[in-house]
Design a protein around this motif. Sequence first.
Motif, PDB file in Angstrom:
ATOM      1  N   SER A 196      -7.844  -7.402  -4.954  1.00 52.05           N
ATOM      2  CA  SER A 196      -6.771  -6.861  -5.788  1.00 52.05           C
ATOM      3  C   SER A 196      -6.202  -5.548  -5.263  1.00 52.05           C
ATOM      4  O   SER A 196      -5.126  -5.124  -5.705  1.00 52.05           O
ATOM      5  N   ARG A 197      -6.910  -4.915  -4.330  1.00 47.89           N
ATOM      6  CA  ARG A 197      -6.454  -3.599  -3.868  1.00 47.89           C
ATOM      7  C   ARG A 197      -6.920  -3.354  -2.435  1.00 47.89           C
ATOM      8  O   ARG A 197      -8.023  -3.747  -2.047  1.00 47.89           O
ATOM      9  N   PHE A 198      -6.058  -2.686  -1.657  1.00 49.09           N
ATOM     10  CA  PHE A 198      -6.396  -2.267  -0.297  1.00 49.09           C
ATOM     11  C   PHE A 198      -5.904  -0.837  -0.166  1.00 49.09           C
ATOM     12  O   PHE A 198      -4.697  -0.603  -0.114  1.00 49.09           O
ATOM     13  N   GLY A 199      -6.827   0.134  -0.148  1.00 50.52           N
ATOM     14  CA  GLY A 199      -6.430   1.524  -0.136  1.00 50.52           C
ATOM     15  C   GLY A 199      -5.566   1.817  -1.350  1.00 50.52           C
ATOM     16  O   GLY A 199      -5.934   1.478  -2.488  1.00 50.52           O
ATOM     17  N   PRO A 200      -4.375   2.404  -1.164  1.00 56.35           N
ATOM     18  CA  PRO A 200      -3.505   2.710  -2.302  1.00 56.35           C
ATOM     19  C   PRO A 200      -2.634   1.532  -2.741  1.00 56.35           C
ATOM     20  O   PRO A 200      -1.880   1.642  -3.706  1.00 56.35           O
ATOM     21  N   LEU A 201      -2.735   0.407  -2.053  1.00 58.09           N
ATOM     22  CA  LEU A 201      -1.829  -0.720  -2.297  1.00 58.09           C
ATOM     23  C   LEU A 201      -2.408  -1.715  -3.300  1.00 58.09           C
ATOM     24  O   LEU A 201      -3.590  -2.051  -3.256  1.00 58.09           O
ATOM     25  N   GLU A 202      -1.530  -2.213  -4.182  1.00 55.26           N
ATOM     26  CA  GLU A 202      -1.880  -3.265  -5.126  1.00 55.26           C
ATOM     27  C   GLU A 202      -0.836  -4.381  -5.039  1.00 55.26           C
ATOM     28  O   GLU A 202       0.261  -4.168  -4.528  1.00 55.26           O
ATOM     29  N   LEU A 203      -1.180  -5.546  -5.558  1.00 59.45           N
ATOM     30  CA  LEU A 203      -0.258  -6.675  -5.499  1.00 59.45           C
ATOM     31  C   LEU A 203       0.902  -6.539  -6.478  1.00 59.45           C
ATOM     32  O   LEU A 203       1.986  -7.070  -6.232  1.00 59.45           O
ATOM     33  N   GLY A 204       0.683  -5.848  -7.577  1.00 53.87           N
ATOM     34  CA  GLY A 204       1.731  -5.770  -8.592  1.00 53.87           C
ATOM     35  C   GLY A 204       2.058  -7.152  -9.123  1.00 53.87           C
ATOM     36  O   GLY A 204       1.164  -7.953  -9.386  1.00 53.87           O
ATOM     37  N   ASP A 205       3.352  -7.449  -9.250  1.00 53.33           N
ATOM     38  CA  ASP A 205       3.764  -8.756  -9.790  1.00 53.33           C
ATOM     39  C   ASP A 205       4.110  -9.754  -8.689  1.00 53.33           C
ATOM     40  O   ASP A 205       4.771 -10.756  -8.940  1.00 53.33           O
ATOM     41  N   LEU A 206       3.646  -9.491  -7.467  1.00 50.75           N
ATOM     42  CA  LEU A 206       3.924 -10.408  -6.355  1.00 50.75           C
ATOM     43  C   LEU A 206       3.215 -11.734  -6.603  1.00 50.75           C
ATOM     44  O   LEU A 206       2.004 -11.783  -6.801  1.00 50.75           O
ATOM     45  N   SER A 207       3.968 -12.820  -6.588  1.00 51.17           N
ATOM     46  CA  SER A 207       3.390 -14.129  -6.898  1.00 51.17           C
ATOM     47  C   SER A 207       2.565 -14.665  -5.730  1.00 51.17           C
ATOM     48  O   SER A 207       2.744 -14.262  -4.579  1.00 51.17           O
ATOM     49  N   GLU A 208       1.674 -15.577  -6.035  1.00 51.25           N
ATOM     50  CA  GLU A 208       0.799 -16.153  -5.019  1.00 51.25           C
ATOM     51  C   GLU A 208       1.620 -16.864  -3.940  1.00 51.25           C
ATOM     52  O   GLU A 208       2.516 -17.643  -4.245  1.00 51.25           O
ATOM     53  N   GLY A 209       1.333 -16.545  -2.696  1.00 54.57           N
ATOM     54  CA  GLY A 209       2.060 -17.131  -1.578  1.00 54.57           C
ATOM     55  C   GLY A 209       3.272 -16.319  -1.151  1.00 54.57           C
ATOM     56  O   GLY A 209       3.858 -16.594  -0.106  1.00 54.57           O
ATOM     57  N   ALA A 210       3.654 -15.326  -1.946  1.00 51.04           N
ATOM     58  CA  ALA A 210       4.818 -14.495  -1.626  1.00 51.04           C
ATOM     59  C   ALA A 210       4.398 -13.283  -0.795  1.00 51.04           C
ATOM     60  O   ALA A 210       3.218 -12.931  -0.720  1.00 51.04           O
ATOM     61  N   TRP A 211       5.382 -12.627  -0.194  1.00 53.69           N
ATOM     62  CA  TRP A 211       5.127 -11.446   0.628  1.00 53.69           C
ATOM     63  C   TRP A 211       6.302 -10.482   0.483  1.00 53.69           C
ATOM     64  O   TRP A 211       7.368 -10.843   0.027  1.00 53.69           O
ATOM     65  N   ARG A 212       6.051  -9.247   0.912  1.00 49.88           N
ATOM     66  CA  ARG A 212       7.113  -8.246   0.947  1.00 49.88           C
ATOM     67  C   ARG A 212       6.796  -7.236   2.051  1.00 49.88           C
ATOM     68  O   ARG A 212       5.648  -7.126   2.498  1.00 49.88           O
ATOM     69  N   LEU A 213       7.822  -6.512   2.477  1.00 49.16           N
ATOM     70  CA  LEU A 213       7.642  -5.459   3.461  1.00 49.16           C
ATOM     71  C   LEU A 213       7.201  -4.180   2.754  1.00 49.16           C
ATOM     72  O   LEU A 213       7.670  -3.868   1.658  1.00 49.16           O
ATOM     73  N   LEU A 214       6.309  -3.430   3.385  1.00 52.34           N
ATOM     74  CA  LEU A 214       5.951  -2.126   2.850  1.00 52.34           C
ATOM     75  C   LEU A 214       7.108  -1.151   3.056  1.00 52.34           C
ATOM     76  O   LEU A 214       7.832  -1.220   4.053  1.00 52.34           O
ATOM     77  N   THR A 215       7.261  -0.242   2.123  1.00 51.66           N
ATOM     78  CA  THR A 215       8.230   0.828   2.294  1.00 51.66           C
ATOM     79  C   THR A 215       7.662   1.859   3.271  1.00 51.66           C
ATOM     80  O   THR A 215       6.458   1.856   3.571  1.00 51.66           O
ATOM     81  N   GLU A 216       8.508   2.738   3.753  1.00 55.53           N
ATOM     82  CA  GLU A 216       8.048   3.799   4.652  1.00 55.53           C
ATOM     83  C   GLU A 216       7.014   4.678   3.964  1.00 55.53           C
ATOM     84  O   GLU A 216       6.024   5.093   4.573  1.00 55.53           O
ATOM     85  N   ALA A 217       7.216   4.961   2.675  1.00 59.68           N
ATOM     86  CA  ALA A 217       6.271   5.794   1.931  1.00 59.68           C
ATOM     87  C   ALA A 217       4.920   5.098   1.797  1.00 59.68           C
ATOM     88  O   ALA A 217       3.864   5.728   1.938  1.00 59.68           O
ATOM     89  N   GLU A 218       4.933   3.790   1.522  1.00 57.32           N
ATOM     90  CA  GLU A 218       3.679   3.042   1.405  1.00 57.32           C
ATOM     91  C   GLU A 218       2.950   3.016   2.744  1.00 57.32           C
ATOM     92  O   GLU A 218       1.717   3.166   2.785  1.00 57.32           O
ATOM     93  N   ARG A 219       3.698   2.806   3.802  1.00 61.08           N
ATOM     94  CA  ARG A 219       3.080   2.766   5.129  1.00 61.08           C
ATOM     95  C   ARG A 219       2.456   4.114   5.471  1.00 61.08           C
ATOM     96  O   ARG A 219       1.340   4.186   6.004  1.00 61.08           O
ATOM     97  N   ALA A 220       3.160   5.196   5.166  1.00 63.23           N
ATOM     98  CA  ALA A 220       2.646   6.530   5.453  1.00 63.23           C
ATOM     99  C   ALA A 220       1.384   6.810   4.636  1.00 63.23           C
ATOM    100  O   ALA A 220       0.443   7.439   5.143  1.00 63.23           O
ATOM    101  N   GLY A 221       1.337   6.331   3.393  1.00 67.12           N
ATOM    102  CA  GLY A 221       0.175   6.556   2.559  1.00 67.12           C
ATOM    103  C   GLY A 221      -1.017   5.708   2.940  1.00 67.12           C
ATOM    104  O   GLY A 221      -2.161   6.035   2.606  1.00 67.12           O
TER     105      GLY A 221
END
Length: 224
Positions: A196-221
């Motif tokens: 459910s979590r990797f470092g500061p990142l969470e899935l949020g409402d991302l549905s199973e099988g879906a993906w998204r790009l990290l923002t620059e702020a997320e990548r930096a964090g």
Amino acid sequence: MTETRKLAKYLASLGYGSRKEMEVAIRRGRVTGWGEDVEFDGEPLDPGPGMVILMHKPAGYTCSHQDQGKLVYDLLPPRFLKRDPKISSVGRLDADTTGLLLFTDDGALLHRLISPKSDIPKTYEATLARPLEGFEKEFFASGSLILRGEDKPCLPAELEVTGERTARLTLSEGRYHQVRRMFAAAGNHVEALHRSRFGPLELGDLSEGAWRLLTEAERAGLAP
């Protein structure tokens, strides 16, 4: 090298096609804009090198480029697999495990994230075959648990009991099938596992099988 060839080379590195195919695409007007506002077939270009993808991995998919059956890479646009540098998953989740999985084409970032020295916390939701007995929290936090076949104890891990047969486990290592093996060492069996979590990142409402790009702020964090 002409500007057209430079752009064709760049588009090819993003996986849109070969250099020759991209030169033809440019001549036919499929590539428009200039500088940071270039579009291909009316859509903004994919990010350049350094892209990080967050996926909600479904069960039944293998984190491999070559195994038989369903692969996590099948869930990404085919052009992503033709990028240079190559996209790879950040570590692995076994086929039966669901949840947060990262991909990147940044080799230096990949190695930092999977390094034993990274100390990045990862949280898993486990459903167990038998009720928890009450000793597991202290057992996992002790730093003395040695997994079968190994000689180095696991680092202390934090267990939160969420139900009679469910628990949330946060650890900062990435050993082979570690969560399943830890519960096996405690005399239990993991029936279902979800990250459910990797470092500061969470899935949020991302549905199973879906993906998204990290923002620059997320990548930096993720890896400051």
